[in-house]
Design a protein around this motif. Structure first.
Motif, short mmCIF file in Angstrom:
data_model
loop_
_atom_site.label_atom_id
_atom_site.label_comp_id
_atom_site.label_asym_id
_atom_site.label_seq_id
_atom_site.Cartn_x
_atom_site.Cartn_y
_atom_site.Cartn_z
N GLN A 275 0.83 -1.20 0.00
CA GLN A 275 0.00 0.00 0.00
C GLN A 275 0.87 1.26 0.00
OE1 GLN A 275 -1.29 -2.56 2.28
NE2 GLN A 275 -2.78 -3.06 0.71
N ARG A 276 2.00 1.21 0.71
CA ARG A 276 2.90 2.36 0.74
C ARG A 276 3.46 2.64 -0.64
NH1 ARG A 276 7.64 1.42 4.61
NH2 ARG A 276 8.21 -0.03 2.96
N GLY A 277 3.88 1.57 -1.34
CA GLY A 277 4.41 1.76 -2.69
C GLY A 277 3.36 2.26 -3.65
N GLY A 278 2.17 1.64 -3.61
CA GLY A 278 1.10 2.09 -4.50
C GLY A 278 0.66 3.50 -4.17
N GLY A 279 0.60 3.83 -2.86
CA GLY A 279 0.21 5.19 -2.49
C GLY A 279 1.21 6.23 -2.94
N ALA A 280 2.51 5.90 -2.85
CA ALA A 280 3.53 6.84 -3.30
C ALA A 280 3.44 7.06 -4.81
CB ALA A 280 4.92 6.32 -2.92
N LEU A 281 3.18 5.98 -5.55
CA LEU A 281 3.04 6.13 -7.01
C LEU A 281 1.82 6.98 -7.36
CD1 LEU A 281 3.90 2.51 -8.23
CD2 LEU A 281 5.32 4.54 -8.39
N ARG A 282 0.71 6.79 -6.65
CA ARG A 282 -0.48 7.59 -6.92
C ARG A 282 -0.25 9.06 -6.57
NH1 ARG A 282 -3.09 2.85 -5.13
NH2 ARG A 282 -3.10 3.59 -2.98
N GLN A 283 0.45 9.32 -5.47
CA GLN A 283 0.76 10.71 -5.12
C GLN A 283 1.66 11.36 -6.16
OE1 GLN A 283 1.57 11.62 -0.81
NE2 GLN A 283 1.51 9.41 -0.62
N PHE A 284 2.65 10.59 -6.62
CA PHE A 284 3.55 11.13 -7.64
C PHE A 284 2.79 11.45 -8.92
CE2 PHE A 284 6.35 10.35 -11.31
CZ PHE A 284 7.29 11.36 -11.09
N TRP A 285 1.86 10.57 -9.31
CA TRP A 285 1.08 10.81 -10.51
C TRP A 285 0.20 12.05 -10.35
CZ3 TRP A 285 0.59 10.63 -15.36
CH2 TRP A 285 -0.65 10.73 -16.00
N SER A 286 -0.35 12.23 -9.15
CA SER A 286 -1.16 13.43 -8.91
C SER A 286 -0.31 14.69 -8.98
CB SER A 286 -1.83 13.33 -7.53
OG SER A 286 -2.74 12.25 -7.49
N LYS A 287 0.90 14.62 -8.42
CA LYS A 287 1.79 15.78 -8.49
C LYS A 287 2.16 16.10 -9.93
CE LYS A 287 2.76 17.26 -4.29
NZ LYS A 287 2.59 18.69 -3.88
N LEU A 288 2.36 15.05 -10.73
CA LEU A 288 2.75 15.24 -12.12
C LEU A 288 1.59 15.77 -12.96
CD1 LEU A 288 5.12 14.75 -14.13
CD2 LEU A 288 4.09 12.52 -14.60
N ARG A 289 0.36 15.35 -12.62
CA ARG A 289 -0.80 15.68 -13.46
C ARG A 289 -1.50 16.96 -13.04
NH1 ARG A 289 -6.30 14.15 -13.23
NH2 ARG A 289 -5.88 13.17 -11.24
N LEU A 290 -1.54 17.23 -11.73
CA LEU A 290 -2.32 18.35 -11.22
C LEU A 290 -1.42 19.51 -10.84
CD1 LEU A 290 -4.81 16.41 -8.91
CD2 LEU A 290 -5.15 17.12 -11.27
N ARG A 291 -2.01 20.70 -10.77
CA ARG A 291 -1.27 21.87 -10.34
C ARG A 291 -0.93 21.76 -8.85
NH1 ARG A 291 -1.79 25.87 -14.26
NH2 ARG A 291 -3.44 25.50 -15.78
N ASP A 292 0.08 22.52 -8.42
CA ASP A 292 0.54 22.44 -7.03
C ASP A 292 -0.57 22.80 -6.04
OD1 ASP A 292 3.07 21.64 -7.75
OD2 ASP A 292 3.86 23.68 -7.86
N SER A 293 -1.42 23.75 -6.40
CA SER A 293 -2.48 24.17 -5.48
C SER A 293 -3.54 23.10 -5.28
CB SER A 293 -3.13 25.45 -6.00
OG SER A 293 -3.69 25.24 -7.29
N GLU A 294 -3.56 22.09 -6.15
CA GLU A 294 -4.59 21.05 -6.08
C GLU A 294 -4.16 19.84 -5.28
OE1 GLU A 294 -7.53 21.68 -7.35
OE2 GLU A 294 -6.90 23.55 -8.30
N THR A 295 -2.89 19.73 -4.96
CA THR A 295 -2.37 18.52 -4.31
C THR A 295 -1.85 18.83 -2.93
OG1 THR A 295 -0.22 18.89 -5.37
CG2 THR A 295 -1.76 17.43 -6.49
N ALA A 296 -2.03 17.90 -2.03
CA ALA A 296 -1.51 18.03 -0.67
C ALA A 296 -0.03 17.65 -0.66
CB ALA A 296 -2.31 17.12 0.27
N PRO A 297 0.71 17.99 0.41
CA PRO A 297 2.11 17.56 0.51
C PRO A 297 2.22 16.05 0.44
CG PRO A 297 1.61 19.24 2.17
CD PRO A 297 0.30 18.86 1.54
#
Length: 798
Positions: A275-297
């Protein structure tokens, strides 16, 4: 299960599915990539790599021959003993069930590199010490099968053994690269291949067999909850670990429940390293796809992610709006993380819609937002009602000190959820009562597929209709003229499309760019007046296509804009195979002009149908006018090709009749469109003026291209009739539509040059004439069409 002298009953399956083992899947992908790189570099750039290795060896090769032999001898003994050291380590650690995987990985790695054209070549290892010892060891050091076996067994057994052993053994195995550079100058390519194959085989075996991370540390979870004064007597698996955590229900020991008449229960969520690996990949994809104001740290640690969720539950609980409270958060063995909480109180909002006014739901969100807290996951199952008060659960995506973007996203999500439950009118009215017109209007810009997460859209019955209805209701109650969608992604869809089109343009323009020097040398003898005339008459293509499409659309769009759009259409059609980009652009333009999606598609299909009919009619007419002197047989494919085409067409018809999905698609998607086009053609027959305008426009498109080619031939001193040029142009246009390359690049040029040669035009005239024609009708409009396409986008016309 026995923990600290107590028997804990465990029921349910703890097995995690293969498809959700993120770390193992990532390891296998990396191993596959490394194997592909090694094989590719060995086949393509092996000589360059060997030259580089020799130059490096000259720099690092400071050992004398005696010292080199000593290093080679010591390392050879270590490599020979390494698999036995790993095996002993497994036995000492009592990993008996891993011995089968250990043996399987070693055997598969050796066999995969032993396959030759004559069958399987067995290794010829021997321990005849009558020869020099370094000679005996070299057969293992330089044999890729031994390296592959070591890499495979180390990959399989590494996760089960102490990290220090694993690190030292990998360092020992990988040391063959610098040692080979120091001792024998070149790292054998077969040794790197063995390393890549061994890692791939080991990663594949690990995916199938599993790692110790898959063993759930339930005893550690029980001890962690006991420290929080919750003594567990039984555990029941509610959901195995997969996309989400492993969820269990824990029952409290009756003797530890105190005065409670019934023992308490708790929900136990166990997050594994996958889950940690999958969650990190999903967060990275969100950072890559969405603007900074749309994503949490980013929360790269599962402990921090779970801790954040528990702290948000405490913060919302202080407002008396949390339907649960945390019991324990702890880090367990083998990378697992525990989050134990009380069961969610109350009933979900969708079960008590009639008893709970929608205003109360919005009041609860208003209190949450007054403390600058966003929830981020306002599905109906995360909202429960306790004694008439809506409360929230989940908190995986909640943020403290949330930005305006997160707060507006909350409002948009609750608009969607309450519209689905209560209807658009009361949901929007309640939202405006709590947050005001401006906030709701700004949040409604996020009622789009890209802004509302998939999990929230999937929780309602018809997300598309609900979002559209909510937007319309917001416009009605706020008096807004329109609601422009909020851009939350780093790259918009139009930007991505334009980037793809630019890349395609470079690809299709490369053959032309390669012939530019020869073409420019021929331009010195060209008559520029004829070239300018060809440019002028080529404009007939765009005027004719615009007129035909304008008539097909019943004049509901401006003819001037339609004609301008045809230039941009050239760019889109040239950079996509078979001109599909041009058709899509025309359809989109008509939709923006006020036509419905079905009517716009039908208008484009009608224009294309009349274009084909007109094209064939003109081809037959000019062929008859040219007479039997035209040798048209060279343009007709051979009988074998025609039979193959007919067979493929009949096969496609047969497959479509026997495959249910294709048959339904033809009946529900294709048949209505064809019927619509046929109905429009019948209506056109009753409207002579409109039919004449469409036919005239389609004919002007074809004849404009023919006039441009004829002027190009005249510019280089050619002498050929206009009728001949028209036939050659129409054949070239047919090939452009059938060629798989974007814009028919390559096929059109070859067809036009060959066609002109068939009618006696010399190659010295035909080649530069065709290139000039393609510049006038293809490449100039393409480069002009790019800024026009951007202008249309800025003015909201496409």
């Amino acid at each position: 299960m026995r923990v600290d002298g107590r028997d804990i009953a465990v029921s349910g399956s703890l097995l995690q599915p293969l498809t959700r083992r993120t770390n193992d899947i990532v390891r296998l992908m990396l191993a596959t990539t490394f194997l592909v790189v090694v094989i590719t570099s060995s086949l393509i750039t092996r000589n360059e790599w060997e030259a580089l290795e020799k130059s490096l060896s000259d720099l690092v090769g400071v050992l004398s021959p005696t010292q080199s032999n000593a290093v080679y001898l010591i390392y050879g003994v270590a490599i020979l003993a390494l698999p036995f050291m790993i095996l002993i380590g497994l036995i000492v650690a009592r990993q008996w069930k891993l011995l089968g995987a250990y043996a399987a990985a070693g055997v598969i790695a050796i066999l995969s590199l032993s396959i030759t054209g004559n069958g399987i070549a067995a290794p010829r290892w021997h321990f005849d010490l009558t020869e020099r010892l370094d000679t005996v060891l070299s057969q293992f050091l330089d044999d890729p099968r031994w390296i592959a076996m070591l890499a495979a067994v180390l990959t399989v057994s590494g996760p089960w053994l102490p990290a220090r052993w694993r690190h030292w053994w990998w360092a020992l195995l990988l040391a063959f690269v610098p040692i080979h550079l120091v001792v024998s100058a070149v790292v054998p390519a077969r040794s790197l291949l063995g390393l890549a194959v061994g890692w791939f085989v080991g990663a594949l075996v690990v995916l199938v067999v599993g790692t110790p991370a898959l063993e759930v540390p339930l005893d550690g979870a029980v001890r962690a909850m006991s420290r929080r004064m919750f003594s567990v007597s039984a555990l029941t698996v509610v959901r195995p670990a997969g996309r989400g955590p492993l969820v269990l229900t824990a029952t409290q020991d009756a003797s530890a429940a105190g005065a409670d008449p019934e023992p308490g229960t708790a929900v136990v969520e166990l997050y594994g390293p996958h889950q940690r690996g999958g969650g990190a990949l999903r967060q990275f994809w969100s950072k890559l796809r969405l603007r900074d104001s749309e994503t949490a740290p980013m929360q790269t640690s599962m402990r921090r992610a779970v801790e954040h969720r528990a702290l948000m539950a405490v913060a919302v609980g202080d407002l008396a709006l949390a339907n649960t409270s945390p019991i324990a958060v702890a880090t367990l063995d083998r990378g697992w993380t525990l989050y134990a909480r009380e069961p969610s109180a109350g009933v979900t909002i969708n079960e008590c819609v009639d008893e709970t006014p929608v205003t109360r739901v919005w009041d609860s969100l208003g209190v949450l937002h007054s403390q600058q807290i966003s929830h981020g996951d306002l599905r109906s199952k995360e909202i429960t009602v306790v004694d008439g008060t809506p409360m929230f659960g989940g908190f995986t995506y909640a943020e403290y000190g949330a930005s305006d973007a997160h707060l507006h996203t909350d409002i948009a999500q609750l608009l969607l959820t309450t519209t689905d439950l209560y209807g658009a009118e009361p949901a929007v009215r309640a939202a405006i009562t709590v947050f005001g017109n401006e906030a709701v209007l700004a949040a409604s810009r996020r009622l789009t597929k890209s802004a509302v997460p998939k999990r929230v859209r999937a929780a309602v019955r018809d997300a598309g209709t609900a979002m559209s209805t909510a937007r319309d209701e917001v416009k009605r109650q706020t008096g807004a003229d329109q609601i422009k969608a909020e851009t939350i992604t780093r790259f918009t869809r139009s930007q991505l499309i334009q980037m793809v089109l630019l890349v395609a343009l470079v690809y299709v323009a490369y053959p032309f760019i390669a012939s530019v020097p020869v073409f420019f040398s021929e331009l010195r003898s060209a008559n520029w007046w004829w070239a300018l005339a060809g440019l002028a008459v080529s404009a007939l293509k765009y005027l004719g296509a615009g007129a035909a499409l304008w008539a097909c659309a019943d004049g509901m769009v401006k003819f001037r804009n339609l004609a301008i759009m045809q230039v941009a259409n050239t760019f889109a059609a040239t950079t996509t195979p078979a001109g599909v980009g041009g058709l899509a652009l025309s359809t989109r333009f008509l939709q923006k002009g006020g036509l419905g999606a079905l009517r716009a598609t039908t208008a484009v299909a009608l224009q294309q149908s009349v274009q084909v009919i007109t094209h064939i009619t003109l081809l037959v007419f000019f062929s008859a006018a040219l007479g039997v002197s035209a040798n048209l047989s060279r343009f007709v494919p051979s009988s074998t090709v025609l039979y193959l085409i007919a067979g493929a067409a009949l096969g496609a018809v047969g497959v479509s009749l026997f495959v249910p999905k294709l048959r339904r698609w033809l009946a529900t998607a294709v048949r209505p469109r064809v019927k619509e086009v046929l109905d429009d053609l019948r209506e056109l027959a009753r409207e002579p003026k409109r039919l004449a305008l469409i036919v005239f426009g389609c004919a002007a498109t074809t004849l404009g291209a023919a006039l441009a080619l004829w002027a190009s031939i005249e510019a280089f001193g050619g002498d050929v009739s206009f009728v001949t040029v028209t036939i050659v142009t129409m054949v070239g246009g047919t090939l452009a539509a059938a060629a798989p390359t974007p814009g028919g690049v390559g096929a059109v040029e070859a067809a036009l040059i060959g066609g002109l040669a068939a009618f006696g035009v010399p190659a010295a005239v035909a080649v530069p004439s065709v290139l000039l024609y393609r510049i006038l009708t293809c490449w100039l409009p393409v480069f002009v069409g790019w800024p026009i396409m951007r202008w249309l986008t800025r003015n909201d016309m496409i």
